[in-house]
Enzyme design. Structure first.
Site, PDB file in Angstrom:
ATOM      1  CB  SER A 180      -1.131   0.003   1.169  1.00 37.43           C
ATOM      2  OG  SER A 180      -1.464   1.111   1.317  1.00 37.43           O
ATOM      3  CE1 TYR A 218      -4.859  -2.435   4.255  1.00 34.33           C
ATOM      4  CE2 TYR A 218      -3.970  -0.418   3.667  1.00 34.33           C
ATOM      5  CZ  TYR A 218      -4.578  -1.556   3.238  1.00 34.33           C
ATOM      6  OH  TYR A 218      -4.728  -1.581   1.975  1.00 34.33           O
TER       7      TYR A 218
END
Length: 247
Positions: A142, A155
């Site tokens: 990400s 996350y």
């Protein structure tokens, strides 16, 4: 024919990757956690286009299930493609959490870590005996590992760990000519974290050099290329696929 496994292939980036890889002549084994109907819809679309695919249930956070899953993959390889080996693995399955650090529970933290790091680690380990020489592993990370965005700390931390793991996979699997790379999406129009409303999409587009949020196909094209021989000399890399998010 190259056969690949894509986790989380029933929607979003995983579904787009499954469809594109099938159009490029690959056989696809995609996984889903709970939405069998969505997964079968992706498979049906691939079959309608003349490709071959199958959907298998898999909870990436359930490490104990990986032995049975590997047996299922082996059986599908033989029955559908008359093969005994895999050409690629895309560790894509995951979920988001948008909470500030002070509100994150241990269960939420563990859930993210299990799906985004522990799961890919041990699933790759389980499937490694099936990976043929010259195979390719793609881990979905990400852009939140590159920039600090409030509310996504656990996350981003789990994805950052997966990014590090990718380099170690490339180092350790190199003797078998198995490559490992990471793809790092920016803001993408998927259901992750509940999807995008108009206001949030406008904000993300304004922070992206190309002036829009990405589509699943934008990422799928990069993944499919990394799975192909065209990327045979790309190894141990993290490729930002964000349209220039927060440069």
């Amino acid at each position: 024919m190259n056969i690949i496994v894509i986790t989380g292939g029933s929607r979003g980036i995983g579904a787009a990757t499954a469809q594109l890889c099938a159009r490029r002549g690959m056989g696809v084994i995609l996984t889903y956690t709970s939405n069998a109907q969505a997964a079968e819809s992706v498979v049906a679309g691939i079959h309608a286009d003349g490709g071959k695919a199958v959907a298998l249930e898999l909870d990436v956070s359930d490490i104990k299930s990986f032995g049975a899953f590997t047996d299922a993959v082996r059986a599908e390889l033989q029955s559908i493609w008359q093969k005994t080996s895999l050409s690629g693995l895309v560790n894509n399955a995951g979920h988001g959490l948008f909470n500030p650090i002070e509100t994150v529970s241990e269960a939420q933290f563990d859930g993210l870590l299990n799906v985004h790091l522990k799961g890919p680690f041990f699933l790759t380990q389980a499937l490694l005996p099936l990976m043929e020489e010259g195979a390719s592993i793609v881990n979905l990370t990400s852009a939140t590992t590159r920039v600090a965005t409030a509310g996504v700390a656990p996350y981003a931390a789990s994805k950052g760990a997966l990014d590090v793991l990718t380099r170690y996979m490339a180092k350790e699997f190199g003797e078998h000519r198995i490559r490992a790379n990471a793809v790092s999406p920016g803001a993408i129009r998927t259901e992750l974290g509940g999807g995008l409303n108009d206001e949030f999409e406008a904000l993300l587009a304004s922070q992206t050099a190309l002036g829009r949020v990405g589509e699943p196909d934008d990422v799928a094209r990069v993944i499919a290329t990394l799975l192909s021989e065209d990327s045979g000399w790309i190894n141990g890399q993290s490729i930002d696929v964000s349209g220039g998010y927060i440069l």
